[in-house]
Scaffold this motif. Structure first.
Motif, PDB file in Angstrom:
ATOM      1  N   VAL A 229     -16.600 -18.500  38.648  1.00 34.43           N
ATOM      2  CA  VAL A 229     -15.149 -18.562  38.627  1.00 34.43           C
ATOM      3  C   VAL A 229     -14.579 -17.939  37.362  1.00 34.43           C
ATOM      4  N   THR A 230     -15.329 -17.957  36.271  1.00 26.94           N
ATOM      5  CA  THR A 230     -14.818 -17.363  35.031  1.00 26.94           C
ATOM      6  C   THR A 230     -14.832 -15.843  35.071  1.00 26.94           C
ATOM      7  N   LEU A 231     -15.487 -15.266  36.081  1.00 26.71           N
ATOM      8  CA  LEU A 231     -15.479 -13.814  36.247  1.00 26.71           C
ATOM      9  C   LEU A 231     -14.257 -13.330  37.005  1.00 26.71           C
TER      10      LEU A 231
ATOM     11  N   ALA B  42     -22.161 -19.562  28.793  1.00 20.42           N
ATOM     12  CA  ALA B  42     -21.363 -20.161  27.717  1.00 20.42           C
ATOM     13  C   ALA B  42     -21.867 -19.724  26.346  1.00 20.42           C
ATOM     14  N   LEU B  43     -23.184 -19.703  26.162  1.00 16.16           N
ATOM     15  CA  LEU B  43     -23.733 -19.282  24.873  1.00 16.16           C
ATOM     16  C   LEU B  43     -23.412 -17.817  24.601  1.00 16.16           C
ATOM     17  N   LYS B  44     -23.610 -16.983  25.602  1.00 18.33           N
ATOM     18  CA  LYS B  44     -23.358 -15.555  25.424  1.00 18.33           C
ATOM     19  C   LYS B  44     -21.881 -15.291  25.142  1.00 18.33           C
ATOM     20  N   TYR B  45     -21.020 -15.946  25.896  1.00 19.04           N
ATOM     21  CA  TYR B  45     -19.579 -15.716  25.751  1.00 19.04           C
ATOM     22  C   TYR B  45     -19.057 -16.297  24.435  1.00 19.04           C
ATOM     23  N   SER B  46     -19.458 -17.514  24.115  1.00 16.04           N
ATOM     24  CA  SER B  46     -18.925 -18.182  22.925  1.00 16.04           C
ATOM     25  C   SER B  46     -19.403 -17.528  21.633  1.00 16.04           C
ATOM     26  N   LEU B  47     -20.679 -17.137  21.600  1.00 25.66           N
ATOM     27  CA  LEU B  47     -21.237 -16.575  20.372  1.00 25.66           C
ATOM     28  C   LEU B  47     -20.936 -15.095  20.199  1.00 25.66           C
ATOM     29  N   SER B  48     -20.582 -14.414  21.291  1.00 32.63           N
ATOM     30  CA  SER B  48     -20.338 -12.973  21.209  1.00 32.63           C
ATOM     31  C   SER B  48     -18.896 -12.603  21.505  1.00 32.63           C
ATOM     32  N   ARG B  49     -18.010 -13.578  21.598  1.00 31.02           N
ATOM     33  CA  ARG B  49     -16.651 -13.288  22.043  1.00 31.02           C
ATOM     34  C   ARG B  49     -15.889 -12.397  21.067  1.00 31.02           C
TER      35      ARG B  49
ATOM     36  N   THR C 220     -17.074  -9.795  19.731  1.00 31.22           N
ATOM     37  CA  THR C 220     -17.572  -8.423  19.821  1.00 31.22           C
ATOM     38  C   THR C 220     -16.927  -7.642  20.953  1.00 31.22           C
ATOM     39  N   TYR C 221     -16.349  -8.308  21.954  1.00 28.13           N
ATOM     40  CA  TYR C 221     -15.793  -7.553  23.071  1.00 28.13           C
ATOM     41  C   TYR C 221     -14.341  -7.188  22.799  1.00 28.13           C
ATOM     42  N   ARG C 222     -13.966  -6.056  23.377  1.00 29.30           N
ATOM     43  CA  ARG C 222     -12.651  -5.509  23.121  1.00 29.30           C
ATOM     44  C   ARG C 222     -11.754  -5.525  24.350  1.00 29.30           C
ATOM     45  N   ASN C 223     -12.313  -5.744  25.521  1.00 29.91           N
ATOM     46  CA  ASN C 223     -11.512  -5.735  26.739  1.00 29.91           C
ATOM     47  C   ASN C 223     -12.116  -6.690  27.751  1.00 29.91           C
ATOM     48  N   GLU C 224     -11.452  -6.818  28.890  1.00 32.10           N
ATOM     49  CA  GLU C 224     -11.880  -7.753  29.924  1.00 32.10           C
ATOM     50  C   GLU C 224     -13.230  -7.359  30.517  1.00 32.10           C
ATOM     51  N   GLY C 225     -13.463  -6.053  30.658  1.00 30.13           N
ATOM     52  CA  GLY C 225     -14.737  -5.611  31.212  1.00 30.13           C
ATOM     53  C   GLY C 225     -15.915  -6.044  30.357  1.00 30.13           C
ATOM     54  N   GLN C 226     -15.785  -5.964  29.049  1.00 33.73           N
ATOM     55  CA  GLN C 226     -16.861  -6.390  28.167  1.00 33.73           C
ATOM     56  C   GLN C 226     -17.047  -7.905  28.199  1.00 33.73           C
ATOM     57  N   ALA C 227     -15.967  -8.646  28.354  1.00 35.14           N
ATOM     58  CA  ALA C 227     -16.077 -10.095  28.467  1.00 35.14           C
ATOM     59  C   ALA C 227     -16.853 -10.473  29.727  1.00 35.14           C
ATOM     60  N   ARG C 228     -16.551  -9.807  30.837  1.00 34.17           N
ATOM     61  CA  ARG C 228     -17.292 -10.057  32.083  1.00 34.17           C
ATOM     62  C   ARG C 228     -18.765  -9.701  31.918  1.00 34.17           C
ATOM     63  N   SER C 229     -19.027  -8.620  31.194  1.00 33.11           N
ATOM     64  CA  SER C 229     -20.415  -8.215  30.977  1.00 33.11           C
ATOM     65  C   SER C 229     -21.193  -9.298  30.242  1.00 33.11           C
ATOM     66  N   LEU C 230     -20.562  -9.916  29.257  1.00 30.71           N
ATOM     67  CA  LEU C 230     -21.232 -10.974  28.506  1.00 30.71           C
ATOM     68  C   LEU C 230     -21.539 -12.174  29.391  1.00 30.71           C
ATOM     69  N   ILE C 231     -20.578 -12.548  30.248  1.00 37.35           N
ATOM     70  CA  ILE C 231     -20.791 -13.695  31.133  1.00 37.35           C
ATOM     71  C   ILE C 231     -21.908 -13.403  32.132  1.00 37.35           C
TER      72      ILE C 231
ATOM     73  N   ARG D 290     -20.172  -9.752  42.248  1.00 40.95           N
ATOM     74  CA  ARG D 290     -20.064  -9.074  43.545  1.00 40.95           C
ATOM     75  C   ARG D 290     -19.308  -7.766  43.427  1.00 40.95           C
ATOM     76  N   THR D 291     -18.482  -7.637  42.403  1.00 41.70           N
ATOM     77  CA  THR D 291     -17.871  -6.349  42.090  1.00 41.70           C
ATOM     78  C   THR D 291     -18.477  -5.896  40.760  1.00 41.70           C
ATOM     79  N   PHE D 292     -19.695  -5.391  40.837  1.00 48.03           N
ATOM     80  CA  PHE D 292     -20.499  -5.153  39.639  1.00 48.03           C
ATOM     81  C   PHE D 292     -20.003  -3.924  38.884  1.00 48.03           C
ATOM     82  N   ASP D 293     -19.888  -4.047  37.597  1.00 46.29           N
ATOM     83  CA  ASP D 293     -19.491  -2.957  36.721  1.00 46.29           C
ATOM     84  C   ASP D 293     -20.758  -2.336  36.127  1.00 46.29           C
ATOM     85  N   GLN D 294     -20.966  -1.048  36.393  1.00 45.74           N
ATOM     86  CA  GLN D 294     -22.166  -0.388  35.912  1.00 45.74           C
ATOM     87  C   GLN D 294     -22.286  -0.438  34.390  1.00 45.74           C
ATOM     88  N   ARG D 295     -21.146  -0.531  33.694  1.00 41.55           N
ATOM     89  CA  ARG D 295     -21.192  -0.577  32.245  1.00 41.55           C
ATOM     90  C   ARG D 295     -21.832  -1.862  31.721  1.00 41.55           C
ATOM     91  N   ALA D 296     -21.961  -2.868  32.589  1.00 46.96           N
ATOM     92  CA  ALA D 296     -22.576  -4.130  32.166  1.00 46.96           C
ATOM     93  C   ALA D 296     -24.092  -4.065  32.185  1.00 46.96           C
TER      94      ALA D 296
END
Length: 450
Positions: free
Chosen positions: A100-102, A148-155, A157-168, A196-202
């Protein structure tokens, strides 16, 4: 001709430029790499805690078979009370909360589900449920914990929504890879079930995270497969094809019905039970625990716990006393789910599939039992989750049965497609929708979906 002084200046500029870019890379990727290693360590801690919780419960059970009548209701009731009081973000099985957070509409829920407090609560309460004898696994919760660990500890470092989704996505994939020691399944799970809508950049973030988390788990726990290694002599490719239609149909139908029941129970319990769960959640969880304890005592203790050891016994050719295990384990899994206590059904569904596969093997006595059991596992899992790629890859990696990849693949695809006729949405996606749109639950979503 350049002078010696100008050469020195150019050399110093190159060195400073190299140092600057090195610091930039470390500042950007350091938290991503560190969090991946931490996910591997946490997965090992979670796995060890799950094993110790399971053993503790059975040590008490060995003293008296009636202790669960007290321990299981108290443990589930305490878990629900602690969740409502201190860890509201730890509710549910973990996978729907990460999914749901994606979603764009679910980004506002990230601070609730992907906080370090939620991760800690998910671990503690899941282990409490396992130590109470309920049918929970840690493999679903580790997806939320990893995210949660990836998102909280690396938040930072991301600059946009796509990078946040990649971390999750990367955190969830790393959690699956480390928990099951199945790196390929972790990647497939991230693509098929979570993104389900996978971003290749992730892909780079996911690959790095899976590799580092997997290597960390292997360094701590070794390179053993989750359910042990199936005997190569028993994995006859030709014979397995005979069992594919039976296992795919029965497992797919039962898995689809299970998903339908779980989604409907997430929305509303029948009759007055719904109001009872809403008004008295702790007492309702304790009542579910009492029924789980009664079933466990009646089964001789076989239905208590995650199901890992029973599934391993079945695959190892020791099915004595487990003839009714599949259906009984399914009932305790549903009861644990509706109790509202945090805990996953990812690994328990594989245990249910192993029990059902044992029953299918009895219908085909002229075939080796091991391949039929494996087909039963992947069929029920794929039917319940409608994630055929994850299903056959994870079973193949967990049992080192790569020689059966084609029958496993065919069974998973047939079972998942049969499940579509029984449930409109995949299980985890449906639970995630209930979190996003609680009004659809009339009036609230069940604990398994919250």
């Amino acid at each position: 001709m350049p002078t010696g002084r100008s050469k020195t200046r150019r050399r110093l500029r190159r060195q400073f430029r190299y140092l600057y870019w090195s610091l930039t890379v470390w500042r950007r990727w350091g938290p991503v790499w560190a969090s991946a290693v931490l996910i591997g360590l946490v997965a090992c801690l979670f796995a060890g805690g799950s094993r110790l919780s399971h053993e503790l419960f059975f040590e008490i059970y060995d003293h008296s078979r009636y202790w669960p009548l007290l321990i299981t209701p108290f443990g589930l009731g305490l878990s629900v009370w602690l969740m409502h009081r201190y860890f509201p973000g730890a509710a549910g099985g973990g996978i729907p909360q990460a999914i749901v957070t994606l979603e764009p509409a679910g980004s506002v829920l990230r601070d609730r589900f992907l906080s370090l407090r939620a991760a800690l609560g998910k671990m503690l309460l899941t282990l409490l449920g396992i130590s109470s004898g309920a049918t929970f696994g840690y493999e679903g919760p580790i997806v939320q914990v990893g995210a949660a660990l990836k998102y909280s500890l690396s938040r930072r470092t991301y600059r946009n929504e796509g990078q946040a989704r990649s971390l999750i996505l990367a955190g969830g994939a790393a959690g699956v890879a480390a928990a099951f020691n199945t790196p390929l399944a972790g990647i497939v799970f991230a693509i098929e079930e979570m993104g389900r809508t996978f971003d290749q950049r992730a892909s780079r973030t996911i690959l790095f995270s899976v590799i580092l988390a997997g290597l960390t788990a292997i360094a701590v726990m070794g390179n053993d497969t989750y359910f042990g290694r199936a005997s190569a002599a028993e994995l006859e490719l030709g014979a397995s094809w005979i069992a594919v239609p039976l296992c795919a149909v029965l497992g797919g139908v039962l898995g689809g019905l299970t998903a339908t029941v779980m989604l409907r129970l997430s929305e509303r319990l029948p009759g007055p039970l719904h109001a009872c769960r809403l008004r008295f959640p702790v007492l309702f969880a304790a009542a579910c625990g009492l029924v789980i304890a009664l079933i466990g005592i009646a089964s001789g203790g076989t239905t208590f716990g995650t199901g890992y050891f029973r599934a391993s016994d079945i695959l190892a050719g020791h099915p004595e006393g487990l003839e009714n295990y599949g259906l009984l384990k399914l009932v305790t899994m549903l009861l644990s789910f509706i109790s509202g206590a945090p805990g996953g059904s990812f690994a328990p569904s594989l245990a249910v599939g192993a029990g059902l596969g044992l029953n299918m093997a009895e219908l085909l006595p002229f075939l080796p039992a091991t391949p039929v059991i494996l087909l039963g596992m992947v069929a029920f899992f794929a039917g319940m989750t409608r994630a055929p790629l994850t299903g056959f890859v994870i079973v193949m990696e967990m049992t080192d049965s790569s020689t059966m990849i084609i029958p496993l693949m065919a069974t998973a695809l047939i079972a998942a497609n049969l499940s579509r006729f029984l449930t409109r949405r995949p299980l985890y996606e449906g639970q995630a929708r209930l979190i996003l749109h609680p009004a659809a639950a009339k009036p609230t979503a069940a604990p398994g979906a919250n």
